[in-house]
Design a protein around this motif. Structure first.
Motif, PDB file in Angstrom:
ATOM      1  N   ASP A  53       3.692 -32.322   8.458  1.00  0.00           N
ATOM      2  CA  ASP A  53       5.146 -32.644   8.512  1.00  0.00           C
ATOM      3  C   ASP A  53       4.981 -34.094   9.031  1.00  0.00           C
ATOM      4  O   ASP A  53       6.328 -34.762   8.947  1.00  0.00           O
ATOM      5  CB  ASP A  53       5.859 -31.858   9.657  1.00  0.00           C
ATOM      6  CG  ASP A  53       6.153 -30.287   9.289  1.00  0.00           C
ATOM      7  OD1 ASP A  53       6.224 -30.209   8.267  1.00  0.00           O
ATOM      8  OD2 ASP A  53       6.280 -29.728  10.135  1.00  0.00           O
ATOM      9  N   CYS A  54       3.976 -34.550   9.211  1.00  0.00           N
ATOM     10  CA  CYS A  54       3.881 -36.128   9.490  1.00  0.00           C
ATOM     11  C   CYS A  54       4.040 -37.154   8.338  1.00  0.00           C
ATOM     12  O   CYS A  54       4.165 -38.150   8.306  1.00  0.00           O
ATOM     13  CB  CYS A  54       2.704 -36.409  10.348  1.00  0.00           C
ATOM     14  SG  CYS A  54       2.696 -35.617  11.935  1.00  0.00           S
ATOM     15  N   PHE A  55       3.937 -36.518   7.191  1.00  0.00           N
ATOM     16  CA  PHE A  55       3.985 -37.537   6.044  1.00  0.00           C
ATOM     17  C   PHE A  55       5.083 -37.192   5.048  1.00  0.00           C
ATOM     18  O   PHE A  55       5.601 -35.965   5.130  1.00  0.00           O
ATOM     19  CB  PHE A  55       2.491 -36.861   5.067  1.00  0.00           C
ATOM     20  CG  PHE A  55       1.329 -37.093   5.614  1.00  0.00           C
ATOM     21  CD1 PHE A  55       0.558 -38.482   5.477  1.00  0.00           C
ATOM     22  CD2 PHE A  55       0.664 -36.217   6.410  1.00  0.00           C
ATOM     23  CE1 PHE A  55      -0.533 -38.712   6.388  1.00  0.00           C
ATOM     24  CE2 PHE A  55      -0.689 -36.309   7.038  1.00  0.00           C
ATOM     25  CZ  PHE A  55      -1.175 -37.811   6.680  1.00  0.00           C
ATOM     26  N   ALA A  56       5.734 -38.165   4.368  1.00  0.00           N
ATOM     27  CA  ALA A  56       6.689 -38.098   3.167  1.00  0.00           C
ATOM     28  C   ALA A  56       6.097 -37.266   2.290  1.00  0.00           C
ATOM     29  O   ALA A  56       4.905 -37.430   1.933  1.00  0.00           O
ATOM     30  CB  ALA A  56       6.812 -39.552   3.039  1.00  0.00           C
ATOM     31  N   ALA A  70       3.885 -43.121  18.801  1.00  0.00           N
ATOM     32  CA  ALA A  70       4.262 -41.865  19.004  1.00  0.00           C
ATOM     33  C   ALA A  70       3.840 -41.035  17.642  1.00  0.00           C
ATOM     34  O   ALA A  70       3.386 -39.882  17.621  1.00  0.00           O
ATOM     35  CB  ALA A  70       5.703 -41.854  19.216  1.00  0.00           C
ATOM     36  N   ALA A  71       4.110 -41.582  16.288  1.00  0.00           N
ATOM     37  CA  ALA A  71       4.091 -41.304  15.098  1.00  0.00           C
ATOM     38  C   ALA A  71       2.637 -40.546  14.894  1.00  0.00           C
ATOM     39  O   ALA A  71       2.135 -39.489  14.482  1.00  0.00           O
ATOM     40  CB  ALA A  71       4.782 -41.838  13.971  1.00  0.00           C
ATOM     41  N   ALA A  72       1.757 -41.952  15.220  1.00  0.00           N
ATOM     42  CA  ALA A  72       0.212 -41.534  15.148  1.00  0.00           C
ATOM     43  C   ALA A  72      -0.265 -40.672  16.003  1.00  0.00           C
ATOM     44  O   ALA A  72      -1.225 -39.810  15.436  1.00  0.00           O
ATOM     45  CB  ALA A  72      -0.442 -43.213  15.291  1.00  0.00           C
ATOM     46  N   ALA A 109      -1.980 -32.959  15.596  1.00  0.00           N
ATOM     47  CA  ALA A 109      -1.958 -31.878  14.838  1.00  0.00           C
ATOM     48  C   ALA A 109      -3.278 -31.725  13.756  1.00  0.00           C
ATOM     49  O   ALA A 109      -3.787 -30.910  13.648  1.00  0.00           O
ATOM     50  CB  ALA A 109      -0.662 -32.345  13.865  1.00  0.00           C
ATOM     51  N   PHE A 110      -3.787 -33.146  13.430  1.00  0.00           N
ATOM     52  CA  PHE A 110      -5.007 -32.964  12.560  1.00  0.00           C
ATOM     53  C   PHE A 110      -6.057 -32.528  13.566  1.00  0.00           C
ATOM     54  O   PHE A 110      -6.909 -31.712  13.042  1.00  0.00           O
ATOM     55  CB  PHE A 110      -5.522 -34.520  12.198  1.00  0.00           C
ATOM     56  CG  PHE A 110      -6.739 -34.540  11.583  1.00  0.00           C
ATOM     57  CD1 PHE A 110      -6.749 -34.209  10.281  1.00  0.00           C
ATOM     58  CD2 PHE A 110      -7.717 -35.005  12.383  1.00  0.00           C
ATOM     59  CE1 PHE A 110      -7.986 -34.432   9.680  1.00  0.00           C
ATOM     60  CE2 PHE A 110      -9.008 -35.106  11.791  1.00  0.00           C
ATOM     61  CZ  PHE A 110      -9.190 -34.988  10.280  1.00  0.00           C
ATOM     62  N   ALA A 111      -6.223 -32.969  14.902  1.00  0.00           N
ATOM     63  CA  ALA A 111      -7.547 -32.410  15.882  1.00  0.00           C
ATOM     64  C   ALA A 111      -7.281 -30.891  15.870  1.00  0.00           C
ATOM     65  O   ALA A 111      -8.116 -30.384  16.090  1.00  0.00           O
ATOM     66  CB  ALA A 111      -7.367 -33.282  17.085  1.00  0.00           C
ATOM     67  N   ALA A 112      -6.140 -30.547  15.966  1.00  0.00           N
ATOM     68  CA  ALA A 112      -5.799 -29.079  16.272  1.00  0.00           C
ATOM     69  C   ALA A 112      -5.922 -28.257  14.815  1.00  0.00           C
ATOM     70  O   ALA A 112      -5.853 -26.973  14.946  1.00  0.00           O
ATOM     71  CB  ALA A 112      -4.739 -28.833  16.828  1.00  0.00           C
ATOM     72  N   THR A 113      -6.443 -28.926  13.571  1.00  0.00           N
ATOM     73  CA  THR A 113      -6.078 -28.150  12.376  1.00  0.00           C
ATOM     74  C   THR A 113      -4.940 -27.496  12.380  1.00  0.00           C
ATOM     75  O   THR A 113      -4.782 -26.366  11.586  1.00  0.00           O
ATOM     76  CB  THR A 113      -7.410 -27.450  12.025  1.00  0.00           C
ATOM     77  OG1 THR A 113      -8.748 -28.007  12.646  1.00  0.00           O
ATOM     78  CG2 THR A 113      -7.558 -26.974  10.669  1.00  0.00           C
TER      79      THR A 113
END
Length: 141
Positions: free
Chosen positions: A34-37, A15-17, A23-27
């Motif tokens: 928000d997915c990164f610490a 789910a996290a991946a 989000a990456f694919a949508a720029t």
């Protein structure tokens, strides 16, 4: 970042991946970062130095966007997850189509992302390593 020690599940990592890749694919700048610490680190074959924080990477990303860069397509394949207690290693093959001011380029890469659980309970990426795919893999895609 405050971490808690609760074993992670494969479903949580998937789910996290997926959230990160979507989000990456949508720029989607905010959704992606928000997915990164905050103290996540990044090693990209296209950059001369390690990026030592989410903020440092976000600044680089913003420069790319200001230069007309965006993700035009992104496909993940050959995913593998290895759970290591309260952390997990996610690796996969990535085919990304980037568009820089109207010029498209397809990239074939391999990526490893380390996920861990934050004190809040959310699963965040704490390290990302991106490398070019071997020539034999590029021919297959």
């Amino acid at each position: 970042m405050d971490l808690i020690t609760t074993a992670m599940t494969t479903a949580e990592v998937e789910a996290a991946a997926k959230r990160l890749m979507t989000a990456f694919a949508a720029t989607d700048t905010d959704g992606y970062f928000d997915c990164f610490a905050p103290d996540a680190t990044f090693i990209f074959h296209s950059e001369p130095n390690r990026l030592s924080s989410r903020g440092e990477y976000r600044d680089l990303w913003q420069n790319w966007v200001e230069d007309g860069w965006r993700v035009a397509g992104c496909a993940s394949s050959n995913a593998h997850i290895r759970i290591a207690g309260d952390s997990a290693v996610f690796s996969h093959d990535v085919e990304t189509v980037i568009d820089v001011a109207g010029t498209k380029e397809t990239l074939h890469e391999r990526e490893t992302i380390i996920f861990t659980r934050a004190k809040s309970g959310s699963v965040l990426a704490v390290h990302e390593h991106l490398s070019p795919a071997p020539a034999s893999q590029k021919a297959i895609s």
